[in-house]
Write a protein that holds these residues in place. Sequence first.
Motif, mmCIF file in Angstrom:
data_model
loop_
_atom_site.group_PDB
_atom_site.id
_atom_site.type_symbol
_atom_site.label_atom_id
_atom_site.label_comp_id
_atom_site.label_asym_id
_atom_site.label_seq_id
_atom_site.Cartn_x
_atom_site.Cartn_y
_atom_site.Cartn_z
ATOM 1 N N ALA A 236 -6.495 4.728 -2.861
ATOM 2 C CA ALA A 236 -5.590 5.705 -3.467
ATOM 3 C C ALA A 236 -4.135 5.276 -3.326
ATOM 4 N N GLY A 239 -3.182 2.754 -5.898
ATOM 5 C CA GLY A 239 -3.303 3.240 -7.264
ATOM 6 C C GLY A 239 -4.587 2.868 -7.967
ATOM 7 N N ILE A 243 -5.542 8.881 -9.202
ATOM 8 C CA ILE A 243 -4.374 9.459 -8.534
ATOM 9 C C ILE A 243 -4.160 10.915 -8.905
ATOM 10 N N TRP A 246 -6.352 14.791 -5.463
ATOM 11 C CA TRP A 246 -5.540 14.784 -4.257
ATOM 12 C C TRP A 246 -6.341 14.370 -3.030
ATOM 13 N N THR A 250 -3.340 9.649 -1.933
ATOM 14 C CA THR A 250 -2.593 9.999 -3.144
ATOM 15 C C THR A 250 -1.198 10.499 -2.798
ATOM 16 N N PHE A 253 0.797 7.562 -2.073
ATOM 17 C CA PHE A 253 1.064 6.814 -3.304
ATOM 18 C C PHE A 253 2.273 7.389 -4.040
ATOM 19 N N TRP A 254 2.316 8.698 -4.222
ATOM 20 C CA TRP A 254 3.440 9.305 -4.924
ATOM 21 C C TRP A 254 4.726 9.222 -4.100
#
Length: 330
Positions: A236, A239, A243, A246, A250, A253-254
Motif C-alpha cells: 500500500a 502504491g 489506494i 484504507w 494507505t 502513502f498519502w
Amino acid sequence: MSVTATATDAPGTADVPAPTPPTRRARLRFLRGAKTRTGLIILGFFVLLAIAGPWLAPYDPDAMSDQLLQPPSADHWFGTTQTGQDVLSQILVGTRGVLVVGFVAGFFATVLSVLIGVSAGFLGGAADEILSALSNIFLVIPGLPLIIIIASFVPDTGDLLIATAIAFTSWAWGSRILRAQTLSLRRRDYVEAARATGESTWRIILFEIMPNLTAVIASGFVGTVIFAVLTEITLAFIGVADISHWNWGTVLFWAQSNQALAQGAWWWFVPAGLCIALLGCALALINFGIDEFVNPRLRTATGASRKVRMRVGFTPVARTADTPSKEQSA
C-alpha cells in the motif's frame, strides 16, 4: 557384619509432604509470562479496533472538510490531512484490513506448511522427495516481487487476493522446519508403539505427531502474520495495492505523496507508524513467549517456570547401639 538401614528409621522421612497434583495455574504456564500477557493485551486491543473501528470512527475517512492540515485538537484527535480528512477515522477503518490480511495469510500458509511438511517428514520415500522438492522450489521464489506483479495485472487488488498471494509464497520455510521436526519424532517409542498396535497412518500423525508440533506451528503462524502485515503495508505504501481501500499503509502513502514531513504535519504519519510498531511488537512478544514455553533454557524465574534448588547429600542410615562400626567388623 553388614550395616542395616530401614526407610522407616530414617530421620525426617515421615514429615515429607505428599506430592500435590498439578494446579490449573501450572497448566496455563504459557499465559504466566509477562511477554505473552503484554503481547496478547496489545493484540486484543487491535482486534477490538478491527471489529468496531468503522463504528467508532467519528467521521467518514473519505469526507473532506475546510479544516485543512490541522494539528490534533478536540474535534480531530489525530489531526486532519491536506484535504481536511480525519486521520483518526482513517486509522480506525484501516485496522480491519491490516489484521484480515495478516491472519488470513497466516492461516492458509500454516495449513499448507503443516500438510506438506508433516506429510513429507512422516511418509518418507518418494513422497518425501516430491514434497521436499516442491518446498525447495517455493523457497527460492521471491515473494514480494511476485506479489507486486500479481497486483499490477489484477484490476481489483483486494485484501483477500493479497492475503492469498502472501500465503502462497510464504509457506515453504515453515514446511521445511516441520519436516525436520517430524523426522526426529517418527521413530520415537510412542510412535512405534502406536504403529505396532495397528493404528492408521493419519491417526498417528494427528494424535501422536501433531500434539508435539503445536508450539512450532504456533510460532510459524505468528511469524507469517508479521510478514503478511508488513508486506501488505509495504504494497500500500508504494502504491501497488488499491489506494482507495484504507489501511495503515494507505495513510502513509498519502502522507508521503503530499509531503507531510516537509510541511511539518507529523500527525499525518506518526499515528500510523506507531500502530505498525505496536502491532509488530505485540506479535513479537507472543512469539518470544512461545519460544520460552517450548525451550526450558529460555524460561525466566518470573515467567513460565520456577528455579529448583537441588539438595546434595548422603542417604540417611540408622545404626543401633549394638551394631559394630565398619572398623570393628574389619
